[in-house]
Write a protein that holds these residues in place. Structure first.
Motif, PDB file in Angstrom:
ATOM      1  N   LEU A   1       0.829  -1.211   0.000  1.00 35.98           N
ATOM      2  CA  LEU A   1       0.000   0.000   0.000  1.00 35.98           C
ATOM      3  C   LEU A   1       0.863   1.261   0.000  1.00 35.98           C
ATOM      4  N   THR A   2       2.002   1.221   0.680  1.00 35.70           N
ATOM      5  CA  THR A   2       2.897   2.385   0.683  1.00 35.70           C
ATOM      6  C   THR A   2       3.443   2.657  -0.708  1.00 35.70           C
ATOM      7  N   ILE A   3       3.861   1.609  -1.393  1.00 39.36           N
ATOM      8  CA  ILE A   3       4.375   1.765  -2.759  1.00 39.36           C
ATOM      9  C   ILE A   3       3.273   2.249  -3.691  1.00 39.36           C
ATOM     10  N   THR A   4       2.065   1.704  -3.542  1.00 43.03           N
ATOM     11  CA  THR A   4       0.949   2.119  -4.395  1.00 43.03           C
ATOM     12  C   THR A   4       0.617   3.587  -4.192  1.00 43.03           C
ATOM     13  N   ALA A   5       0.536   4.025  -2.920  1.00 41.18           N
ATOM     14  CA  ALA A   5       0.221   5.431  -2.641  1.00 41.18           C
ATOM     15  C   ALA A   5       1.303   6.356  -3.177  1.00 41.18           C
ATOM     16  N   PHE A   6       2.564   5.959  -3.021  1.00 41.94           N
ATOM     17  CA  PHE A   6       3.669   6.795  -3.510  1.00 41.94           C
ATOM     18  C   PHE A   6       3.631   6.900  -5.033  1.00 41.94           C
TER      19      PHE A   6
ATOM     20  N   VAL B   1       0.930   9.232  -6.466  1.00 42.09           N
ATOM     21  CA  VAL B   1       1.231  10.669  -6.377  1.00 42.09           C
ATOM     22  C   VAL B   1       2.319  11.073  -7.362  1.00 42.09           C
ATOM     23  N   PHE B   2       3.351  10.224  -7.502  1.00 38.71           N
ATOM     24  CA  PHE B   2       4.528  10.628  -8.269  1.00 38.71           C
ATOM     25  C   PHE B   2       4.643   9.937  -9.625  1.00 38.71           C
ATOM     26  N   TYR B   3       3.889   8.864  -9.840  1.00 40.19           N
ATOM     27  CA  TYR B   3       3.969   8.189 -11.135  1.00 40.19           C
ATOM     28  C   TYR B   3       2.723   8.404 -11.985  1.00 40.19           C
ATOM     29  N   PHE B   4       1.557   8.361 -11.388  1.00 41.47           N
ATOM     30  CA  PHE B   4       0.316   8.442 -12.165  1.00 41.47           C
ATOM     31  C   PHE B   4       0.218   9.726 -12.989  1.00 41.47           C
ATOM     32  N   PRO B   5       0.636  10.901 -12.487  1.00 42.05           N
ATOM     33  CA  PRO B   5       0.524  12.111 -13.325  1.00 42.05           C
ATOM     34  C   PRO B   5       1.529  12.174 -14.468  1.00 42.05           C
ATOM     35  N   VAL B   6       2.592  11.369 -14.432  1.00 42.46           N
ATOM     36  CA  VAL B   6       3.645  11.485 -15.450  1.00 42.46           C
ATOM     37  C   VAL B   6       3.125  11.170 -16.851  1.00 42.46           C
ATOM     38  N   PRO B   7       2.379  10.074 -17.083  1.00 44.86           N
ATOM     39  CA  PRO B   7       1.855   9.845 -18.440  1.00 44.86           C
ATOM     40  C   PRO B   7       0.957  10.961 -18.950  1.00 44.86           C
TER      41      PRO B   7
ATOM     42  N   SER C   1      32.520  10.779  -2.443  1.00 45.32           N
ATOM     43  CA  SER C   1      32.195   9.446  -1.927  1.00 45.32           C
ATOM     44  C   SER C   1      31.129   8.803  -2.801  1.00 45.32           C
ATOM     45  N   PRO C   2      31.258   7.513  -3.098  1.00 40.62           N
ATOM     46  CA  PRO C   2      30.246   6.839  -3.934  1.00 40.62           C
ATOM     47  C   PRO C   2      28.935   6.655  -3.193  1.00 40.62           C
ATOM     48  N   VAL C   3      27.875   6.569  -3.940  1.00 38.81           N
ATOM     49  CA  VAL C   3      26.532   6.353  -3.388  1.00 38.81           C
ATOM     50  C   VAL C   3      25.912   5.179  -4.128  1.00 38.81           C
ATOM     51  N   ASP C   4      25.609   4.118  -3.402  1.00 36.30           N
ATOM     52  CA  ASP C   4      25.006   2.942  -4.028  1.00 36.30           C
ATOM     53  C   ASP C   4      23.498   2.984  -3.810  1.00 36.30           C
ATOM     54  N   VAL C   5      22.797   3.497  -4.775  1.00 36.02           N
ATOM     55  CA  VAL C   5      21.347   3.652  -4.658  1.00 36.02           C
ATOM     56  C   VAL C   5      20.643   2.296  -4.698  1.00 36.02           C
ATOM     57  N   MET C   6      21.196   1.329  -5.395  1.00 32.50           N
ATOM     58  CA  MET C   6      20.518   0.058  -5.623  1.00 32.50           C
ATOM     59  C   MET C   6      20.403  -0.792  -4.367  1.00 32.50           C
ATOM     60  N   THR C   7      21.214  -0.561  -3.351  1.00 31.85           N
ATOM     61  CA  THR C   7      21.169  -1.377  -2.136  1.00 31.85           C
ATOM     62  C   THR C   7      20.783  -0.577  -0.905  1.00 31.85           C
TER      63      THR C   7
ATOM     64  N   VAL D   1      11.829   5.315  -3.857  1.00 27.73           N
ATOM     65  CA  VAL D   1      12.091   6.227  -4.969  1.00 27.73           C
ATOM     66  C   VAL D   1      12.654   5.463  -6.161  1.00 27.73           C
ATOM     67  N   LEU D   2      13.479   4.452  -5.883  1.00 28.10           N
ATOM     68  CA  LEU D   2      14.104   3.684  -6.957  1.00 28.10           C
ATOM     69  C   LEU D   2      13.067   2.935  -7.790  1.00 28.10           C
ATOM     70  N   VAL D   3      12.164   2.197  -7.143  1.00 27.52           N
ATOM     71  CA  VAL D   3      11.186   1.408  -7.902  1.00 27.52           C
ATOM     72  C   VAL D   3      10.216   2.322  -8.642  1.00 27.52           C
ATOM     73  N   THR D   4       9.914   3.493  -8.083  1.00 26.94           N
ATOM     74  CA  THR D   4       9.044   4.441  -8.780  1.00 26.94           C
ATOM     75  C   THR D   4       9.746   5.004 -10.010  1.00 26.94           C
ATOM     76  N   ALA D   5      11.021   5.320  -9.889  1.00 27.19           N
ATOM     77  CA  ALA D   5      11.773   5.818 -11.043  1.00 27.19           C
ATOM     78  C   ALA D   5      11.876   4.754 -12.129  1.00 27.19           C
ATOM     79  N   GLN D   6      12.062   3.503 -11.741  1.00 26.52           N
ATOM     80  CA  GLN D   6      12.102   2.422 -12.721  1.00 26.52           C
ATOM     81  C   GLN D   6      10.765   2.276 -13.442  1.00 26.52           C
ATOM     82  N   SER D   7       9.668   2.376 -12.703  1.00 21.91           N
ATOM     83  CA  SER D   7       8.339   2.259 -13.318  1.00 21.91           C
ATOM     84  C   SER D   7       8.063   3.419 -14.253  1.00 21.91           C
TER      85      SER D   7
END
Length: 324
Positions: free
Chosen positions: A99-104, A107-113, A171-177, A184-190
Motif C-alpha cells: 500500500l505504501t508503494i501504491t500510494a507513492f 502521487v509521483f507516477y500516475f501524473p507522469v503519463p 564518496s560513492p553512493v550505491d542507490v541500488m542497495t 524512490v528507486l522502484v518508482t523511477a524504474q516504473s
C-alpha cells in the motif's frame, strides 16, 4: 369476377406490416451476428481456459491441500487459512509495503503519463511527434531484468554515476542497495519503463478534442495555459477517473519481477510485497492453500476498492468503470 378486376385489385397483404417474428430476441441476434461470434470464439476459448477455469482451483483455500492427493483427497478446513492470514505479521508487513508503494506511485507516477501526453501532443511536427512517441514507448517492451540491469550499470555500486564521483574525489553512493531509497528507486524504474506506454490512452483522448474549442478559446483571449486548464484537462477528466479507478483495483498488485529481482539487495523487510509473499509462501514453501487464501483476500480487497472508487466517481458526476 372479371379477370381485369382481379388484376387491378391489390393483394390482401399489400400495405400491411409483416408479422413479427416468433423467435426470441437472442435467437435473432445469434442468426444476425454468428459470423462475428465465430471470429471471437478462439479468443473467448483461450480466455476461458487460461483465466476462468483456473479460478475453480481457488477451492484449495478452504482445504488443507496436498498436491500428492489432489483437491478431491484434501480435507476441508473451512476458513482456517484465512484466520492464519489475519494473525500473520509477515502478511501485514507485506500489505503495508504494498500500500505504501501504491500510494507513492499514485502521487509521483500516475501524473507522469498525463504530462508526457500533453507534451507530445503539443509538438507541431508530425514526424517529430511520431519519433518521440516511438522513443518513449520503447522501454515498455524491455523485460524487468534488462531494466534493473540498466539501472545497476548507471547508479549501482560500480556504475557510471559512482565512477564519476570517485574520479572527482567524492564518496560513492550505491542507490541500488539502500533501503531508504528503495521506494524512490522502484518508482523511477516504473516511470522510465511504462510512462510512455501509459501516455497512449491520454494521447487517444487528446485526439478526440474538437479543435474548434481551442479556436473559440483563443478568440476569447485565452492563452496557452488557460486553454490547457479550461479545454484540455476537462476533456481528460473521464479518462483520468477511469484509469485511477482501475489503478486502485490493482492497489495490492504492484508487480512481481521488479521486486523479486531486488529483494535480496535491500532486504525482505523493505521489498516484500504481496505478490512476492504469496510466491515464497505458496511455491517455495509449498503451502499452496495458504497462498490461495492470500490471493483471494487480495482480489476481494481490490474489488472493494474498485466499487468504492466507482461510487465516488458517480457522486462526482463521472461515469467511472460502469454506469449507474
Amino acid at each position: 369476377m372479371p379477370a381485369a378486376d382481379l388484376l387491378e385489385r391489390p393483394a390482401p397483404s399489400a400495405g400491411r406490416p409483416a408479422p413479427p417474428s416468433r423467435r426470441p430476441r437472442w435467437a435473432r441476434r445469434l442468426r444476425r451476428d454468428w459470423v462475428l461470434l465465430l471470429m471471437v470464439a478462439p479468443a473467448i476459448l483461450v480466455l476461458a481456459v487460461f483465466h476462468y477455469v483456473p479460478l475453480l482451483g481457488n477451492v484449495v483455500a478452504f482445504q488443507d491441500y496436498s498436491p500428492y492427493v489432489g483437491i478431491a483427497g484434501s480435507p476441508w478446513i473451512g476458513f482456517a487459512n484465512f484466520e492464519r492470514i489475519l494473525t500473520d505479521p509477515d502478511f501485514w508487513d507485506a500489505t503495508v509495503n504494498t500500500l505504501t508503494i501504491t500510494a507513492f506511485q499514485l502521487v509521483f507516477y500516475f501524473p507522469v503519463p498525463i504530462g508526457l501526453a500533453l507534451l507530445v501532443h503539443s509538438l507541431l511536427s508530425p514526424r517529430l511527434r511520431m519519433f518521440v512517441q516511438s522513443v518513449v514507448y520503447l522501454p515498455h517492451f524491455f523485460s524487468w531484468v534488462l531494466v534493473i540491469t540498466l539501472f545497476q550499470q548507471m547508479i549501482g555500486g560500480a556504475g557510471v554515476l559512482n565512477q564519476f564521483l570517485r574520479s572527482h574525489g567524492f564518496s560513492p553512493v550505491d542507490v541500488m542497495t539502500d533501503p531508504d531509497l528503495f521506494l524512490v528507486l522502484v518508482t523511477a524504474q516504473s516511470v522510465w519503463k511504462d510512462a510512455g506506454w501509459g501516455a497512449i490512452v491520454f494521447l487517444a483522448a487528446l485526439s478526440t478534442i474538437d479543435t474548434s474549442l481551442y479556436e473559440a478559446a483563443a478568440v476569447d483571449g485565452a492563452g496557452r495555459w488557460r486553454r490547457l486548464w479550461h479545454v484540455t484537462l476537462p476533456a481528460l477528466v473521464p479518462v483520468i477517473v477511469l484509469l485511477l479507478i482501475l489503478r486502485l483495483g490493482e492497489a495490492l498488485t504492484v508487480g512481481f519481477e521488479q521486486f523479486l529481482l531486488q529483494r535480496d539487495a535491500v532486504g525482505a523487510d523493505t521489498a516484500e510485497v504481496l505478490d512476492t509473499y504469496v510466491y515464497f509462501t505458496g511455491v517455495v514453501n509449498s503451502d499452496f492453500a495458504y497462498a490461495a487464501a492470500a490471493g483471494l483476500v487480495k482480489g476481494l480487497v481490490g474489488l472493494a476498492l474498485v466499487l468504492a472508487a466507482n461510487r465516488v466517481a458517480h457522486l462526482a458526476g463521472e461515469q467511472g468503470v460502469y454506469s449507474r
